[in-house]
Design an enzyme around this catalytic site. Structure first.
Site, PDB file in Angstrom:
ATOM      1  N   LYS C 117     -23.781  63.979  24.463  1.00 20.37           N
ATOM      2  CA  LYS C 117     -23.324  65.330  24.789  1.00 20.37           C
ATOM      3  C   LYS C 117     -23.425  66.226  23.561  1.00 20.37           C
ATOM      4  O   LYS C 117     -23.657  67.432  23.665  1.00 20.37           O
ATOM      5  CB  LYS C 117     -21.881  65.301  25.314  1.00 20.37           C
ATOM      6  CG  LYS C 117     -21.675  64.361  26.508  1.00 20.37           C
ATOM      7  CD  LYS C 117     -22.637  64.605  27.654  1.00 20.37           C
ATOM      8  CE  LYS C 117     -22.591  63.486  28.683  1.00 20.37           C
ATOM      9  NZ  LYS C 117     -23.727  63.487  29.611  1.00 20.37           N
ATOM     10  N   GLU C 201     -13.842  70.605  22.434  1.00 21.63           N
ATOM     11  CA  GLU C 201     -14.220  71.889  23.032  1.00 21.63           C
ATOM     12  C   GLU C 201     -12.969  72.735  23.260  1.00 21.63           C
ATOM     13  O   GLU C 201     -11.884  72.199  23.481  1.00 21.63           O
ATOM     14  CB  GLU C 201     -14.887  71.684  24.407  1.00 21.63           C
ATOM     15  CG  GLU C 201     -16.331  71.268  24.347  1.00 21.63           C
ATOM     16  CD  GLU C 201     -16.918  71.103  25.748  1.00 21.63           C
ATOM     17  OE1 GLU C 201     -16.171  71.264  26.741  1.00 21.63           O
ATOM     18  OE2 GLU C 201     -18.114  70.806  25.854  1.00 21.63           O
ATOM     19  N   HIS C 236     -11.530  64.632  36.956  1.00 20.20           N
ATOM     20  CA  HIS C 236     -12.973  64.815  36.740  1.00 20.20           C
ATOM     21  C   HIS C 236     -13.837  64.014  37.698  1.00 20.20           C
ATOM     22  O   HIS C 236     -15.021  63.835  37.476  1.00 20.20           O
ATOM     23  CB  HIS C 236     -13.342  64.515  35.283  1.00 20.20           C
ATOM     24  CG  HIS C 236     -12.607  65.396  34.332  1.00 20.20           C
ATOM     25  ND1 HIS C 236     -12.984  66.692  34.064  1.00 20.20           N
ATOM     26  CD2 HIS C 236     -11.457  65.187  33.627  1.00 20.20           C
ATOM     27  CE1 HIS C 236     -12.131  67.237  33.228  1.00 20.20           C
ATOM     28  NE2 HIS C 236     -11.184  66.362  32.943  1.00 20.20           N
ATOM     29  N   ARG C 296     -30.241  62.512  36.749  1.00 19.76           N
ATOM     30  CA  ARG C 296     -30.404  61.624  37.896  1.00 19.76           C
ATOM     31  C   ARG C 296     -30.096  62.401  39.169  1.00 19.76           C
ATOM     32  O   ARG C 296     -29.649  63.537  39.119  1.00 19.76           O
ATOM     33  CB  ARG C 296     -29.430  60.454  37.799  1.00 19.76           C
ATOM     34  CG  ARG C 296     -28.013  60.983  37.597  1.00 19.76           C
ATOM     35  CD  ARG C 296     -26.927  60.026  37.867  1.00 19.76           C
ATOM     36  NE  ARG C 296     -25.673  60.489  37.310  1.00 19.76           N
ATOM     37  CZ  ARG C 296     -24.800  61.284  37.918  1.00 19.76           C
ATOM     38  NH1 ARG C 296     -25.062  61.742  39.119  1.00 19.76           N
ATOM     39  NH2 ARG C 296     -23.682  61.652  37.339  1.00 19.76           N
TER      40      ARG C 296
END
Lengths: 498, 168, 498, 168
Positions: C117, C201, C236, C296
């Site tokens: 990431k 973040e 999530h 994907r």
């Protein structure tokens, strides 16, 4: 106005389709059933159900007093007629109105006007919609009809004014056979419609059957929802329908859509209807002729739903309740390709004779782009007295080739055993080079019948599978006699463990 | 389905089944090692599912669906349907279905009879016209032959399975 | 190049989905199975099947040598990884290439680059794609991450560089809890990905999760297929996805599509992928930030297929074989509305704990606009060791309201009994006023949890139905112990009648 | 489903069933005229389908789906699921399931234990963190109470159904 409870005056897959639409619109649904259908799947699909008479359609699904009384007894405020049965019966529409029931379809006088093919032709001609050249004879004697045929020229097509679905229709190839064929047409028309009035049309050579879905509301709105190509038919019974038609250029499609809207406006049409055309020739010079208008939802409506993304039955409920059309013409688009295959209990090898009996094994395929509309379950016994439609399989995909491949894969995975069906026949149509090329007309099945009926002896794998299958295997749980009544009694509770 | 599934080597119990389909007869041997041979063919692996699915061949099987109705086996294979009559050894064959007799598939009324006893007919000839569900249904000759009996006349109400016409 | 035989390196509904696409493309399919799955439905969906190891995923579905050997042994020429398992494993993509197998997905180095990431954020920043403001710390000690959090400001979001699906992620509300939460995130990341690298973040307040489907080919073509709104998620994990997003104006939609195409181009992307964004604010001033790229096919791809009418898996097969994209950007349209509900074997009342056990009763709903993707049948026993997804229900209709009504009607007719599922929970989400108004963000479930978990005592009808249901009723035919093995032996043929 | 279905007048054989759901007990009477009464309520018509479908009420029935698993009845009604324990008269009640014990739903490893014997807990408090399928799963208190037993410690591999924590 809001519809609160809709009686569905039909049976089988279309009754289930309508019940689903009601449920999604939070409208209650009422099923009706004859004695032959007391345990049919459509009865369980609705919120409540009411018997309307014995097995014979004339005493149940076609009995206007029984249906209207059923609506009254169950407190329904509207009636959806489906297709077939009373769906194009103006007297029924009137009886509903008289009983204070909303008839989910066009006004009774529109049904009546379009139900007379002769009157409909005159109306369309007046509205500038092209019709098949032909003759209407006031003299309905054999001689009168023969004169009309002579004026049109042989081969001529003799049709019943009250007709539909090919009933009461004959191609007369020459003067010698005229009398016999006219009599047969009249006999069939009288039996089917109680009206033997005939008229004569020129035979269009190698025509395609291309129809346009239209929809009108009570506020003057009329739109079309593009075409369905229905050329794969046998004795005027459609077998495979698709959209778009491979034969239409953008220009012809536009012209047909405009003509269909003009026709619907001329008829003062409301709710869902279909303008059937014959298409002659190909490319931008192809010509189309008004054939008839079907003043109801069509069997093949899923094809239109797949390519336009709309829900026609939901719209029927909205518009019947007085709402304006949920679409403008510009908001309706045709995208991708859809093919519907009608799966019938019939024996193609034996003149396509309808079959009755138990679905000993029945497994519906599933998957992206596959829609099944059916009114049966495994173990269900196809009755002898109703339409032999088992299911409709609609395959939608990005392209015609992909839709064909999808329909083929789905049909190969749709085992129906115990009675004969047309599934092998459908697969042979889908695999035929002319069908794959989109080069078909309404004579396709007859012209290719030998090839479409050709069967091979059982291959090794089928023989080995048969040899290994034991009669005693518990492979047919629902084919047991008790499956006829899907309900158990709670009375013998005490005999079992809790 | 398991690609490493062996065909077995132990002495197998076998059972012979006679199969009849499309006028042809076949002898099949069903072994308890899960293989079947048809005619002089090599044994093929067969797995019968509890739900009617049958896988034939190994390692790349073909998928069939089967159901038994009396001595009849209905087989669905890649969209083709086969009706195969089976007869195990030691059991008497029932009288064969009346081959060459034509019957109505459903209650119907007879509109017209075009067949006459002794007449030669060709495959596809219309012999009788029935009416059911308000549609005319032609009964056609399934093969070339000669009419040996006519059991109906116009106006008759006929029941399914009752012979209307016999052809040899 | 043409693909001839594809090994599907997955299980459950996605393996069945891929097998269907292969069949329609006349490509043979090979299923793989662990010992726990020998009789699972996905095994029977393919043309042939091969065992790849014991039940533990690490020894079967996650074992690169086993999968590659299975492909070799069965003569496959390509591998489709599905989602999860090895689908985003660059080593697996490399191992396939090394074995001469086409990997149906992006090149290995692209997977690798987007799998980090931290690297992906840097790449996107370079390509001009907005990213969430944040800090990457070279010092990966607790103190180093705490300093990064301080620089970003509390509350801060600590994330695993190798992460995905919320694993290894923690919101750190204040300095006091920083160390404990950072350690938990690192522990989870190390366990899940073997890589505990973290970054920080800024927490976006009340964000929506809106992702864009992208597709690239080997000839430089890249398109987007519009958005999916996935804000209904819990820890999530997405629960309900839909398209279009109620939050996007035409302008923001266009900007996100353009950004997604730019992101895919920057990544050198090929085949199907998804750019996940966080959306902050609403209307034309809403801002979006790159979150991560999923290299994907996505679980929720049916939503995109429903509104665009394309077949993403078919396109994956085509593009993997070297063909150009079957679409241009202009040929792709977004029409109608689709909602996917993920049906899980889990107990919402008990922390959404996954449930294992038999599906004693399992009946899928059916109907126009309803698509079910499932990997189970009645009698199937949900295993304890794999993902608890039972089925995906996708409802497509003309409008968001109609799609919600359709999903509700379908879920009410989707009885699953024997283990606990989230169906009642899903229905409560669909009925929630905020959901119905489209006014949701990723905190929706947490913020409304009490209300979404509120259950009523059994009504009279449920009690009466329970009282009338006998244990001995033959209502559970396939739940018998023998159902575990759906095959019979032909060995005991001699004992039964023929 | 048939709207004219009568409720019967003949003297009915009855059977009493005790129902337990959500801590509440109900007495139901099942009659062989196809009706059921719950508590003091009026009899309602109930039809039980062979396939698990149950219609309750007449003439506008509600559709339920039921399945039996031992003494448990699972009922699906309009998207809600009820687990109802039944006990017919004359039969001994089995020892009630250990109410207040929390167990793992699947094989898992224990990451952390936050519960201590004697501690008061509130509904929703995390008591144990498990790890399964590479995800951390919190085990939370289903109601306010006091921890009476802790049966696990970090690092344990626990099996489904085995109590981890007990609360009163």
């Amino acid at each position: 106005m809001t519809l609160r409870r809709v009686l569905i005056a039909n049976r089988g897959e279309i009754a289930i389709r309508i019940a689903r639409a009601c449920r999604e619109s939070t409208i209650e649904s009422v099923a009706v059933y004859s004695d032959a259908d007391a345990e049919a799947p459509h009865v369980r699909a609705a919120d409540l159900a009411v018997r309307v008479g014995p097995a014979a359609p004339s005493e149940s699904y076609l009995s206007i007093p029984s249906i209207v009384e059923a609506a009254r007894a169950t407190g329904a405020d509207a009636v959806h007629p489906g297709y077939g049965f009373l769906s194009e019966n103006a007297s029924f529409a009137r009886a509903c109105e008289a009983a204070g029931l909303v008839f989910i379809g066009p006004p009774a006088d529109v049904i009546e006007r379009m139900g007379s093919k002769i009157a409909a032709r005159a109306l369309m001609q007046g509205a500038g919609v092209p019709i098949v050249p032909g003759e209407t004879s006031v003299d309905q004697s054999d001689a009168g009809i023969i004169r009309a045929a002579q004026a049109v020229g042989y081969p001529a097509l003799v049709k019943a004014s009250a007709g539909g679905g090919g009933k009461g229709m004959r191609v007369v190839p020459d003067p010698g056979s005229a009398r016999e064929l006219i009599q047969a047409a009249r006999r069939e028309a009288e039996a089917a419609f109680g009206d033997g009035t005939l008229y004569v049309e020129r035979v269009i050579e190698g025509p395609r059957h291309v129809e346009i879905q239209v929809f009108g509301d009570a506020h003057g709105g009329v739109v079309h929802l593009f075409e369905r190509e229905c050329s794969i038919q046998r004795r005027h019974q459609k077998v495979i329908e698709e959209s778009p038609s491979a034969a239409l250029t953008a220009g012809v499609r536009q012209a047909m859509g405009d003509a269909a809207v003009a026709a619907a406006r001329a008829a003062g049409y409301r709710n869902a209807g279909t303008i059937e055309f014959l298409l002659e020739g190909a490319g931008d010079t192809a010509r189309f002729y008004f054939l008839e208008m079907n003043t109801r939802l069509q069997v093949e409506h899923p094809v239109t739903e797949a390519v336009t993304g709309v829900d026609l039955v939901r719209a029927q409920l909205l518009v019947a309740a007085g709402a304006p059309l949920p679409w403008t013409q510009d908001s309706i688009s045709q995208r991708g390709h859809a093919i519907e295959c009608r799966i019938y209990a019939e024996d193609p090898q034996n003149g396509f004779l309808p079959q009755a009996g138990p679905l000993l094994l029945y497994r519906e395929p599933q998957g992206p782009g596959i829609r099944i509309d059916s009114g049966v379950v495994e173990g269900y016994r196809m009755p002898v007295i109703y339409d032999p439609l088992i299911a409709k399989l609609t395959a939608a995909a990005e392209s015609r080739d992909a839709a064909i491949a999808r329909a083929q894969a789905a049909l190969r995975g749709f085992p129906v055993l115990g009675i004969r069906t047309n599934i092998p026949f459908l697969l042979r149509v889908l695999a035929h080079p002319a069908f794959q090329a989109g080069a078909v007309d309404t004579g396709f099945i007859d012209a290719n019948l030998d090839q479409l009926l050709r069967r091979s002896p059982a291959p090794l794998e089928a023989l080995a599978a048969a040899a290994a299958t034991r009669a005693a295997l518990p492979t047919v749980p629902s084919a047991s006699p008790s499956a006829a009544d899907p309900w158990t009694s709670i009375a013998d509770w005490g005999r079992g463990a809790p | 389905m398991d690609v490493d599934r062996g065909l077995g080597t132990r002495s197998a119990m076998t059972r012979t089944v006679m199969l009849r389909e499309s006028q042809a007869e076949h002898k099949a041997i069903v072994r308890d090692d899960g293989t079947v041979s048809v005619g002089d063919g090599a044994p093929v692996a067969v797995r019968v599912g509890r739900d009617g699915e049958v896988r034939v061949g190994d390692p790349l099987p073909r998928v069939a669906w089967t159901v038994a109705a009396g001595e009849m086996r209905w087989v669905y294979l890649d969209g083709e349907v086969f009706e195969i009559e089976v007869q195990t050894d030691g059991r008497k064959r029932r009288a064969a279905a009346t081959h060459g007799s034509l019957s109505a598939p459903m209650p119907a009324s007879v509109v017209r009879v075009d067949a006459q006893v002794g007449t030669a007919v060709r495959r596809g000839d219309t012999l009788v016209i029935l009416e059911a569900m308000k549609m005319e249904l032609p009964v056609r000759a399934p093969a070339d032959g000669t009419v040996t009996a006519v059991h109906c006349k116009p106006g008759d109400l006929v029941q399914p399975g009752v012979p209307l016409i016999e052809i040899v």
